[in-house]
Structures are given as C-alpha cells and as structure tokens.
Design an enzyme around this catalytic site. Structure first.
Site, PDB file in Angstrom:
ATOM      1  N   HIS A   1      -9.993   4.544  -0.574  1.00  0.00           N
ATOM      2  CA  HIS A   1      -9.017   4.690   0.502  1.00  0.00           C
ATOM      3  C   HIS A   1      -9.684   5.381   1.691  1.00  0.00           C
ATOM      4  CE1 HIS A   1      -4.913   3.722  -1.209  1.00  0.00           C
ATOM      5  NE2 HIS A   1      -5.743   3.448  -2.195  1.00  0.00           N
TER       6      HIS A   1
ATOM      7  N   HIS B   1      -7.405   9.236   5.372  1.00  0.00           N
ATOM      8  CA  HIS B   1      -6.788   8.192   6.178  1.00  0.00           C
ATOM      9  C   HIS B   1      -6.932   8.524   7.661  1.00  0.00           C
ATOM     10  CE1 HIS B   1      -4.304   7.732   2.341  1.00  0.00           C
ATOM     11  NE2 HIS B   1      -5.020   6.632   2.448  1.00  0.00           N
TER      12      HIS B   1
ATOM     13  N   ASP C   1       0.822  -1.205   0.000  1.00  0.00           N
ATOM     14  CA  ASP C   1       0.000   0.000   0.000  1.00  0.00           C
ATOM     15  C   ASP C   1       0.861   1.262   0.000  1.00  0.00           C
ATOM     16  OD1 ASP C   1      -2.486   1.230   0.019  1.00  0.00           O
ATOM     17  OD2 ASP C   1      -2.647   1.253   2.196  1.00  0.00           O
TER      18      ASP C   1
END
Length: 288
Positions: free
Chosen positions: A208, A180, A82
């Site tokens: 994401h 994130h 990732d």
C-alpha cells in the site's frame, strides 16, 4: 473474457517474483487509461475503487465499465474494492460484480480484525471473490481513513502468519513503513520486515502507499514478496495537472473532450511506467 478473481493472478505474481499494478480510478477516463496501458504492455491489471468513489459513481457502474474492458481486451482484469470497513458495502460490491474486496479492520485489535475478516471471507469465498486484509496501520489518508504518522504501526511477522492461518485470507497488506499520499521525505520502508513476513506467509503480499516510492525501493519490495502495488495519489495528480494545463493555456475551454483527452494520456503514461516498474509487462498471458 469476464472479470477474474485477483487470487490467481496475484499467486502467479508471488511465485514468479513480480507484482501486479493496481490503480485507483475515479472517472471513466481514468479507467480507460489504465486499461489501454495494460493492452499496450500486455500486462495483467487490477482496477480499484475507494469507498468514496463507489459512493460517488455506484458499484454497478464501475463493475459494468470494468466488465466491458475485460470483454473487449480479453486481458486478465480484476476489480477491487479498496480499504472498506463496511461489511454491507462489501456485500453490495460483490453482488455488483467486484472480484476482489478489502476488509480493513486494522484499526481494531487482532482478534476483532480476524473476526471481521472471517465474516467477509464467508460471503466472498462462496462467490469466488478475493479477500484482502491489513495488519498494522499504514499511515496517511485514504478517503475517510486517516492514520497519523505517530499512530502508524508496523505489522508483526508472527502475527501475520497467525492471522493468515486463522482467517484463510487470500492476500495480506502488512504495514511495512509506506504511507498513503505523497511522501514528504524518503519512505522509511522496513525491507527486513517484508522478508520476515514473506518467509512466514505464503499468500501474496500487498504494497500500500505505492505513490512516490523510488523505483529501486519498489523493485526491492517486489523481489522480497510484494505481489501487488497500489497506486492512487500519483494517478490523481497526473490527471488533474493535465487538465489544469489545458485551462492554463485556454481558460475559456468548455468541451470536456478537449481537456479529458490529455488527462487520459497522462494517466496512461504513468500507468505504463508503474507496470514496467512492477515487472508485470508481458505477463498477461500467464496471469489468468
């Protein structure tokens, strides 16, 4: 069966309107937990590692453990690197046995991003390895990559189409308003943008910043074309909180088997919830 490229499973997910849950793991117990969740739900699975985890554990250890899982379960399992900006590390992971890699050059101008993606495509395609790239900038923190909310930039649908046509990349992670880490407030996901990108791009799209997105928003994003959802922070929190709870009740505990078991169970429960949310439960036999 061996680890497989994530290309075929994600194409199947995109075609049939579900997403494959992809979990960032940092220990053997976390890896085992998501695998056990996949077995119990008969789900395809993507095991992921960040650059930091690769440097901490080693790509060969991660690939070996994931291969054992694939061989034991005979589930469709892929191993993904990732958010990597380092071409040399990407090549190292491919050589170790990774079946999917992400080249994150989203911090560079469009042309540079495409050039770096093409360089990775050249080596990965020859090895049958999936390549994921990102357009726009997803906010938040992912290992050493920090994007302030003010600097986060949503992906342009036309640029997405041009990027895929130019690079031939297998999967695309467009910035659509997720971040994130754990959200401070409600996520500001641009669903109309997802729809416009999906209309122009046939390759599977990647969501994401999947930790903490409300279930109804996940389902809507998946219905619009998101074929993979990344879960990282929530998994770490579940794992750590379970260990803290053990020590809270028994501060003198010193047997890892005593505190790793509940941590593993916590991750497994969460992984099963995410698999059900993504709609990939029962799809293992199809997504190969």
């Amino acid at each position: 069966m061996p680890l497989i490229s994530t290309t075929s499973m994600l194409q199947h997910a995109r075609t049939h309107g579900y997403a494959v849950a992809a979990f960032n793991v940092h220990t053997l117990e976390m890896l085992q937990a998501v695998v056990e969740a996949a077995v119990e739900t008969e789900s395809p699975l993507i095991i992921q590692s960040t650059v930091g985890t690769v440097k901490h554990l080693g790509p060969d250890y991660l690939a070996a453990a994931s291969t054992v899982a694939a061989n034991r379960t005979r589930l469709p399992i892929g191993l993904h690197l990732d958010h990597c900006t380092d071409y040399a590390l990407i090549v190292k992971c491919i050589r170790a046995g990774y079946t999917s890699v992400m080249i994150d050059a989203s911090m560079h101008p469009f042309a540079d991003n495409a050039e770096r993606t093409l360089a990775v495509m050249a080596v990965a395609s020859a090895a049958g390895v999936n390549v994921e790239a990102e357009l726009g900038k997803v906010g938040g923190v992912e290992d050493d990559i920090v994007v302030d909310e003010r600097d986060a930039m949503l992906a342009d649908p036309e640029e997405c189409a041009s990027f895929v046509a130019l690079t031939g990349v297998d999967t695309l992670a467009p910035a659509i308003g997720t971040a994130h880490g754990i959200y401070k407030g409600a996520p500001n996901i641009d669903f109309a943008r997802i729809a416009r990108i999906a209309e122009r791009v046939e390759v599977p799209l990647v969501l994401h910043g999947g930790s903490g997105i409300p279930p109804e928003q996940v389902k809507e994003a998946v219905s619009l074309g998101m074929a993979k959802m990344n879960i990282a922070t929530e998994l770490r929190i579940a794992f750590s909180d379970a260990i803290k709870q053990v020590f809270s009740g028994n501060p003198g505990e010193n047997d890892p088997r005593k505190y790793m078991v509940p941590a593993k169970e916590a991750v497994k429960r969460l992984a099963m919830e995410k698999m059900m949310l993504c709609g990939c439960v029962g799809r293992a036999g199809e997504a190969r």
